[in-house]
Design a protein around this motif. Structure first.
Motif, PDB file in Angstrom:
ATOM      1  N   ASN A 122       3.001   0.133   4.076  1.00 55.26           N
ATOM      2  CA  ASN A 122       3.291  -1.925   4.748  1.00 55.26           C
ATOM      3  C   ASN A 122       3.472  -2.034   3.466  1.00 55.26           C
ATOM      4  O   ASN A 122       2.836  -2.080   1.936  1.00 55.26           O
ATOM      5  N   ILE A 123       4.023  -3.472   3.585  1.00 52.39           N
ATOM      6  CA  ILE A 123       4.260  -4.391   2.545  1.00 52.39           C
ATOM      7  C   ILE A 123       4.443  -6.002   3.107  1.00 52.39           C
ATOM      8  O   ILE A 123       4.821  -6.219   4.071  1.00 52.39           O
ATOM      9  N   GLN A 124       3.360  -6.722   2.497  1.00 54.40           N
ATOM     10  CA  GLN A 124       3.055  -7.842   3.059  1.00 54.40           C
ATOM     11  C   GLN A 124       2.961  -8.760   1.929  1.00 54.40           C
ATOM     12  O   GLN A 124       3.084  -8.597   0.864  1.00 54.40           O
ATOM     13  N   ASN A 153      -3.808   0.490  -3.267  1.00 53.85           N
ATOM     14  CA  ASN A 153      -2.822  -0.645  -2.839  1.00 53.85           C
ATOM     15  C   ASN A 153      -2.938  -1.785  -3.864  1.00 53.85           C
ATOM     16  O   ASN A 153      -3.743  -1.434  -5.275  1.00 53.85           O
ATOM     17  N   VAL A 154      -1.870  -2.431  -3.797  1.00 58.51           N
ATOM     18  CA  VAL A 154      -1.408  -3.227  -4.731  1.00 58.51           C
ATOM     19  C   VAL A 154      -1.217  -4.831  -4.665  1.00 58.51           C
ATOM     20  O   VAL A 154      -0.326  -5.083  -4.063  1.00 58.51           O
ATOM     21  N   MET A 193       6.439  -6.563   6.150  1.00 57.68           N
ATOM     22  CA  MET A 193       8.207  -5.482   6.258  1.00 57.68           C
ATOM     23  C   MET A 193       7.752  -4.054   6.909  1.00 57.68           C
ATOM     24  O   MET A 193       6.707  -3.644   6.713  1.00 57.68           O
ATOM     25  N   ARG A 194       8.184  -3.535   7.737  1.00 58.37           N
ATOM     26  CA  ARG A 194       7.611  -2.365   8.286  1.00 58.37           C
ATOM     27  C   ARG A 194       7.748  -0.965   7.134  1.00 58.37           C
ATOM     28  O   ARG A 194       8.112  -0.868   6.188  1.00 58.37           O
ATOM     29  N   SER A 203       0.830  -1.339  -0.110  1.00 57.46           N
ATOM     30  CA  SER A 203       0.235   0.161   0.038  1.00 57.46           C
ATOM     31  C   SER A 203       0.818   1.528   0.023  1.00 57.46           C
ATOM     32  O   SER A 203       1.962   1.509   0.685  1.00 57.46           O
ATOM     33  N   VAL A 204       0.218   1.764  -0.911  1.00 58.93           N
ATOM     34  CA  VAL A 204       1.447   3.408  -1.082  1.00 58.93           C
ATOM     35  C   VAL A 204       0.358   4.576  -0.934  1.00 58.93           C
ATOM     36  O   VAL A 204      -0.990   4.310  -1.089  1.00 58.93           O
TER      37      VAL A 204
END
Length: 231
Positions: free
Chosen positions: A142-144, A116-117, A198-199, A47-48
């Motif tokens: 965040n990156i999941q 969101n991608v 990821m943080r 999400s950016v």
């Protein structure tokens, strides 16, 4: 008449409340089986967000929409399918300066939108993040990291939990010179799989963005079982 003796053995420090809701009047063993499977992530979701502040609401909106539209176009050109891209509605809020004495003063407007991608081709994750930097996106929420065949790994973890419960019950029954009978009750509540997160970071991450390559996802499961015992 031979007196019936109830045997209760706790294998774990916690047994779910529904398993022990009613007292049992026959010899039995209660065990909890645990299972886990380690999987290598092969997909991701990230999400950016773009934040812009301007003197007027219209200027702030236009600045945000311009960046988001450019990024969405770039993602599609890079091969990301439309169903894997979700952009939020515009959020717009006035900004005020609060002097010690006097009324609040309107200084401008802040606007933001989130994109969101879903990334099904994990090696391309860095490309999409670099594209965000290039197009003016200024925040990563965040990156999941996830796995596509999550159901398969969940089944493996579940079977490992079942084997663990069975092995514990057999070992305990043998240790107390008793025979293991049939299963009397099974209690199961599937745990939620936690993705590797990821943080959150600002988009200054060229050294950070490769760390997912060494990540692993642990999928866990558990089952509570009551077995009857034979003398």
């Amino acid at each position: 008449m031979k007196k019936l003796v109830s045997v209760l053995i706790f294998v774990s420090g916690f047994i779910s409340a529904n398993v022990m809701a009613d007292p049992l009047d026959f010899p039995h063993i209660v065990t909890t089986g645990y299972g886990e499977v380690t999987a290598k992530p092969d997909m991701a979701e990230f999400s950016v967000k773009v934040l812009e502040t301007a003197l007027t609401a219209e200027q702030a909106k236009q600045a945000v929409d311009k960046v988001v539209d450019k990024y969405l176009s770039g993602l599609k050109k890079a091969g990301v399918k439309a169903e894997n891209i979700h952009s939020s509605n515009l959020y717009l809020a006035p900004q005020y300066h609060y002097p010690k004495d006097g009324k609040p003063e309107l200084t401008g407007y802040r606007a933001n939108r989130t994109v969101n991608v879903v990334v099904n081709d994990l090696p391309k994750l860095n490309n999409y993040l670099d594209l965000a930097l290039k197009d003016g996106i200024n925040q990563v929420n965040n990156i999941q990291l996830k796995v596509k065949e999550e159901a398969k790994f969940k089944r493996q973890a579940r079977m490992a939990a079942i084997r663990d419960a069975n092995n514990k019950a057999k070992s305990l029954a043998k240790g107390f010179d008793m025979k293991l009978g049939k299963v009397w009750q099974i209690s199961y509540n599937a745990p939620n799989t936690q993705p590797v997160v990821m943080r959150p970071m600002a988009l200054d991450m060229r050294k950070e963005s490769n760390s997912y390559q060494d990540s692993s996802l642990v999928i866990r499961d558990r089952v509570d079982v009551i077995y009857k015992l034979k003398n």
